[in-house]
Scaffold this motif. Structure first.
Motif, PDB file in Angstrom:
ATOM      1  N   ILE A   1      12.184   6.935   1.331  1.00  0.00           N
ATOM      2  CA  ILE A   1      13.397   7.746   0.933  1.00  0.00           C
ATOM      3  C   ILE A   1      13.083   8.139  -0.485  1.00  0.00           C
ATOM      4  CG2 ILE A   1      15.738   7.962   0.755  1.00  0.00           C
ATOM      5  CD1 ILE A   1      15.774   6.355   3.433  1.00  0.00           C
ATOM      6  N   SER A   2      13.006   6.924  -1.139  1.00  0.00           N
ATOM      7  CA  SER A   2      12.760   7.149  -2.656  1.00  0.00           C
ATOM      8  C   SER A   2      11.553   8.001  -3.178  1.00  0.00           C
ATOM      9  CB  SER A   2      12.694   5.822  -3.119  1.00  0.00           C
ATOM     10  OG  SER A   2      12.303   5.716  -4.658  1.00  0.00           O
ATOM     11  N   GLY A   3      10.358   7.714  -2.325  1.00  0.00           N
ATOM     12  CA  GLY A   3       9.353   8.855  -2.386  1.00  0.00           C
ATOM     13  C   GLY A   3       9.639  10.060  -2.363  1.00  0.00           C
ATOM     14  N   TYR A   4      10.272  10.578  -1.355  1.00  0.00           N
ATOM     15  CA  TYR A   4      10.610  11.989  -1.172  1.00  0.00           C
ATOM     16  C   TYR A   4      11.692  12.446  -2.044  1.00  0.00           C
ATOM     17  CZ  TYR A   4       8.011  12.343   3.328  1.00  0.00           C
ATOM     18  OH  TYR A   4       6.809  12.320   3.972  1.00  0.00           O
ATOM     19  N   VAL A   5      12.556  11.609  -2.596  1.00  0.00           N
ATOM     20  CA  VAL A   5      13.563  11.911  -3.562  1.00  0.00           C
ATOM     21  C   VAL A   5      12.924  12.439  -4.840  1.00  0.00           C
ATOM     22  CG1 VAL A   5      15.644  11.187  -4.859  1.00  0.00           C
ATOM     23  CG2 VAL A   5      15.736  10.824  -2.496  1.00  0.00           C
ATOM     24  N   GLU A   6      11.919  11.454  -5.134  1.00  0.00           N
ATOM     25  CA  GLU A   6      11.039  11.585  -6.575  1.00  0.00           C
ATOM     26  C   GLU A   6      10.589  12.867  -6.520  1.00  0.00           C
ATOM     27  OE1 GLU A   6      11.655   9.799  -9.202  1.00  0.00           O
ATOM     28  OE2 GLU A   6      13.219   9.009  -8.144  1.00  0.00           O
TER      29      GLU A   6
ATOM     30  N   ALA B   1       1.054   8.088   2.267  1.00  0.00           N
ATOM     31  CA  ALA B   1       2.164   6.943   2.301  1.00  0.00           C
ATOM     32  C   ALA B   1       2.879   7.125   3.624  1.00  0.00           C
ATOM     33  CB  ALA B   1       3.163   7.369   1.430  1.00  0.00           C
ATOM     34  N   LEU B   2       3.048   8.353   4.106  1.00  0.00           N
ATOM     35  CA  LEU B   2       3.597   8.654   5.318  1.00  0.00           C
ATOM     36  C   LEU B   2       2.732   8.438   6.784  1.00  0.00           C
ATOM     37  CD1 LEU B   2       5.723   9.754   7.219  1.00  0.00           C
ATOM     38  CD2 LEU B   2       4.755  11.928   6.984  1.00  0.00           C
ATOM     39  N   ARG B   3       1.648   8.466   6.443  1.00  0.00           N
ATOM     40  CA  ARG B   3       0.532   8.116   7.504  1.00  0.00           C
ATOM     41  C   ARG B   3       0.465   6.499   7.831  1.00  0.00           C
ATOM     42  NH1 ARG B   3      -4.444   9.774   5.516  1.00  0.00           N
ATOM     43  NH2 ARG B   3      -3.573  11.556   5.396  1.00  0.00           N
ATOM     44  N   LEU B   4       0.460   5.804   6.456  1.00  0.00           N
ATOM     45  CA  LEU B   4       0.561   4.281   6.540  1.00  0.00           C
ATOM     46  C   LEU B   4       1.888   3.833   7.182  1.00  0.00           C
ATOM     47  CD1 LEU B   4      -1.679   1.924   5.780  1.00  0.00           C
ATOM     48  CD2 LEU B   4      -0.552   2.085   3.501  1.00  0.00           C
ATOM     49  N   PHE B   5       2.834   4.357   6.719  1.00  0.00           N
ATOM     50  CA  PHE B   5       4.361   4.035   7.153  1.00  0.00           C
ATOM     51  C   PHE B   5       4.285   4.079   8.657  1.00  0.00           C
ATOM     52  CE2 PHE B   5       8.564   5.228   8.474  1.00  0.00           C
ATOM     53  CZ  PHE B   5       9.213   4.016   7.968  1.00  0.00           C
ATOM     54  N   GLN B   6       3.835   5.140   9.199  1.00  0.00           N
ATOM     55  CA  GLN B   6       3.826   5.607  10.612  1.00  0.00           C
ATOM     56  C   GLN B   6       2.801   4.501  11.246  1.00  0.00           C
ATOM     57  OE1 GLN B   6       2.613   9.551  10.508  1.00  0.00           O
ATOM     58  NE2 GLN B   6       4.908  10.347  10.772  1.00  0.00           N
TER      59      GLN B   6
ATOM     60  N   MET C   1       2.428   1.486  10.529  1.00  0.00           N
ATOM     61  CA  MET C   1       2.933  -0.068  10.251  1.00  0.00           C
ATOM     62  C   MET C   1       3.692  -0.298  11.636  1.00  0.00           C
ATOM     63  SD  MET C   1       5.126   0.391   6.852  1.00  0.00           S
ATOM     64  CE  MET C   1       5.530  -1.412   6.564  1.00  0.00           C
ATOM     65  N   PRO C   2       3.220  -1.733  12.088  1.00  0.00           N
ATOM     66  CA  PRO C   2       3.766  -2.412  13.409  1.00  0.00           C
ATOM     67  C   PRO C   2       5.113  -2.395  13.085  1.00  0.00           C
ATOM     68  CG  PRO C   2       2.176  -3.840  12.222  1.00  0.00           C
ATOM     69  CD  PRO C   2       2.216  -2.502  11.545  1.00  0.00           C
ATOM     70  N   GLU C   3       5.460  -2.927  11.917  1.00  0.00           N
ATOM     71  CA  GLU C   3       6.892  -3.424  11.789  1.00  0.00           C
ATOM     72  C   GLU C   3       7.443  -2.716  10.582  1.00  0.00           C
ATOM     73  OE1 GLU C   3       8.148  -7.283  12.296  1.00  0.00           O
ATOM     74  OE2 GLU C   3       6.693  -7.829  13.773  1.00  0.00           O
ATOM     75  N   ARG C   4       8.613  -2.232  10.647  1.00  0.00           N
ATOM     76  CA  ARG C   4       9.329  -1.362   9.336  1.00  0.00           C
ATOM     77  C   ARG C   4      10.486  -2.000   9.160  1.00  0.00           C
ATOM     78  NH1 ARG C   4       8.404   3.571  12.594  1.00  0.00           N
ATOM     79  NH2 ARG C   4       6.164   4.001  12.392  1.00  0.00           N
ATOM     80  N   ASN C   5      10.757  -2.311   7.846  1.00  0.00           N
ATOM     81  CA  ASN C   5      12.000  -3.100   7.373  1.00  0.00           C
ATOM     82  C   ASN C   5      12.819  -2.172   6.522  1.00  0.00           C
ATOM     83  OD1 ASN C   5      10.697  -3.211   4.660  1.00  0.00           O
ATOM     84  ND2 ASN C   5      10.120  -5.402   5.051  1.00  0.00           N
ATOM     85  N   GLN C   6      13.888  -2.570   5.998  1.00  0.00           N
ATOM     86  CA  GLN C   6      14.698  -1.639   5.248  1.00  0.00           C
ATOM     87  C   GLN C   6      13.998  -1.392   3.838  1.00  0.00           C
ATOM     88  OE1 GLN C   6      18.501  -3.492   4.755  1.00  0.00           O
ATOM     89  NE2 GLN C   6      19.372  -2.241   6.415  1.00  0.00           N
ATOM     90  N   THR C   7      13.122  -2.372   3.439  1.00  0.00           N
ATOM     91  CA  THR C   7      12.295  -2.016   2.060  1.00  0.00           C
ATOM     92  C   THR C   7      11.403  -0.854   2.260  1.00  0.00           C
ATOM     93  OG1 THR C   7      12.621  -4.255   1.417  1.00  0.00           O
ATOM     94  CG2 THR C   7      11.028  -3.202   0.453  1.00  0.00           C
ATOM     95  N   SER C   8      10.689  -0.731   3.648  1.00  0.00           N
ATOM     96  CA  SER C   8       9.721   0.164   3.665  1.00  0.00           C
ATOM     97  C   SER C   8      10.485   1.499   4.008  1.00  0.00           C
ATOM     98  CB  SER C   8       8.719  -0.138   4.843  1.00  0.00           C
ATOM     99  OG  SER C   8       9.483  -0.356   6.033  1.00  0.00           O
ATOM    100  N   TRP C   9      11.398   1.481   4.506  1.00  0.00           N
ATOM    101  CA  TRP C   9      12.162   2.726   4.783  1.00  0.00           C
ATOM    102  C   TRP C   9      12.883   3.230   3.420  1.00  0.00           C
ATOM    103  CZ3 TRP C   9      12.867   5.752   9.085  1.00  0.00           C
ATOM    104  CH2 TRP C   9      12.427   5.346  10.140  1.00  0.00           C
ATOM    105  N   ASN C  10      13.387   2.440   2.701  1.00  0.00           N
ATOM    106  CA  ASN C  10      13.845   2.899   1.286  1.00  0.00           C
ATOM    107  C   ASN C  10      12.746   3.414   0.451  1.00  0.00           C
ATOM    108  OD1 ASN C  10      16.376   2.085   1.716  1.00  0.00           O
ATOM    109  ND2 ASN C  10      16.508   0.235   1.245  1.00  0.00           N
ATOM    110  N   ALA C  11      11.600   2.824   0.461  1.00  0.00           N
ATOM    111  CA  ALA C  11      10.678   3.331  -0.391  1.00  0.00           C
ATOM    112  C   ALA C  11      10.055   4.648   0.081  1.00  0.00           C
ATOM    113  CB  ALA C  11       9.258   2.152  -0.176  1.00  0.00           C
TER     114      ALA C  11
ATOM    115  N   MET D   1       0.817  -1.165   0.076  1.00  0.00           N
ATOM    116  CA  MET D   1      -0.107  -0.044   0.095  1.00  0.00           C
ATOM    117  C   MET D   1       0.972   1.265  -0.086  1.00  0.00           C
ATOM    118  SD  MET D   1      -3.379  -0.893  -0.263  1.00  0.00           S
ATOM    119  CE  MET D   1      -4.064   0.845   0.361  1.00  0.00           C
ATOM    120  N   VAL D   2       2.126   1.201   0.736  1.00  0.00           N
ATOM    121  CA  VAL D   2       3.121   2.147   0.764  1.00  0.00           C
ATOM    122  C   VAL D   2       3.494   2.652  -0.382  1.00  0.00           C
ATOM    123  CG1 VAL D   2       4.999   3.401   1.739  1.00  0.00           C
ATOM    124  CG2 VAL D   2       3.331   2.235   3.222  1.00  0.00           C
ATOM    125  N   SER D   3       3.986   1.541  -1.187  1.00  0.00           N
ATOM    126  CA  SER D   3       4.407   1.815  -2.545  1.00  0.00           C
ATOM    127  C   SER D   3       3.412   2.309  -3.428  1.00  0.00           C
ATOM    128  CB  SER D   3       4.779   0.252  -3.049  1.00  0.00           C
ATOM    129  OG  SER D   3       5.954  -0.004  -2.316  1.00  0.00           O
ATOM    130  N   GLY D   4       2.245   1.646  -3.376  1.00  0.00           N
ATOM    131  CA  GLY D   4       1.127   2.372  -4.282  1.00  0.00           C
ATOM    132  C   GLY D   4       0.964   4.084  -4.120  1.00  0.00           C
TER     133      GLY D   4
END
Length: 136
Positions: free
Chosen positions: A33-38, A14-19, A21-31, A1-4
């Motif tokens: 970061i990439s979203g804000y860069v884009e 995306a930020l609301r959903l990320f926050q 999330m009960p567990e965050r992994n490197q993929t969710s963090w990188n996603a 969902m975050v990636s969508g």
């Protein structure tokens, strides 16, 4: 969902959903970061990068790519220098950064650095393709 949400540029959802999330992994963090860069919000991307429990090559390359778009050499070099063990992908990103930002001498010096016995990072086809431009 975050990636969508990130693909559609809806960083708030995306930020609301990320926050939430009960567990965050490197993929969710990188996603994130990439979203804000884009979307050009490098300050927020850097904030996420700095908050990551464990950074990796992908997160660093993503940030270097963002800094490349705006020509922020100081921040890109800072991130590159902070990374402990550097692999060919990280060198490729930084060589490409220098090349894209019209700094051929620095690109070639970094290529030479990676070949030094003390560093011993083997270039791949992408490294060689990236280094051709500064040579000309």
């Amino acid at each position: 969902m975050v990636s969508g949400y990130l693909r559609t540029g809806d960083m708030e959802k995306a930020l609301r959903l990320f926050q939430e999330m009960p567990e965050r992994n490197q993929t969710s963090w990188n996603a994130m970061i990439s979203g804000y860069v884009e979307c050009g919000k490098l300050d927020l991307a850097r904030s996420f990068y700095n908050s990551m429990p464990q950074r990796n090559t992908i997160s660093c390359i993503t940030m270097i790519g963002g800094y490349s778009k705006c020509g922020d050499i100081v921040s890109a070099c800072e991130l590159f220098d902070e990374m402990g063990k550097k692999d060919h992908l990280l060198y490729n990103a930084m060589i490409a950064f220098y090349t894209k930002n019209n700094r051929p001498k620095e690109a070639l010096l970094l290529f030479d650095e990676m070949l030094q016995p003390s560093v011993n990072v083997q270039p791949d086809k992408m490294t060689l393709a990236t280094v051709i431009s500064p040579c000309s």
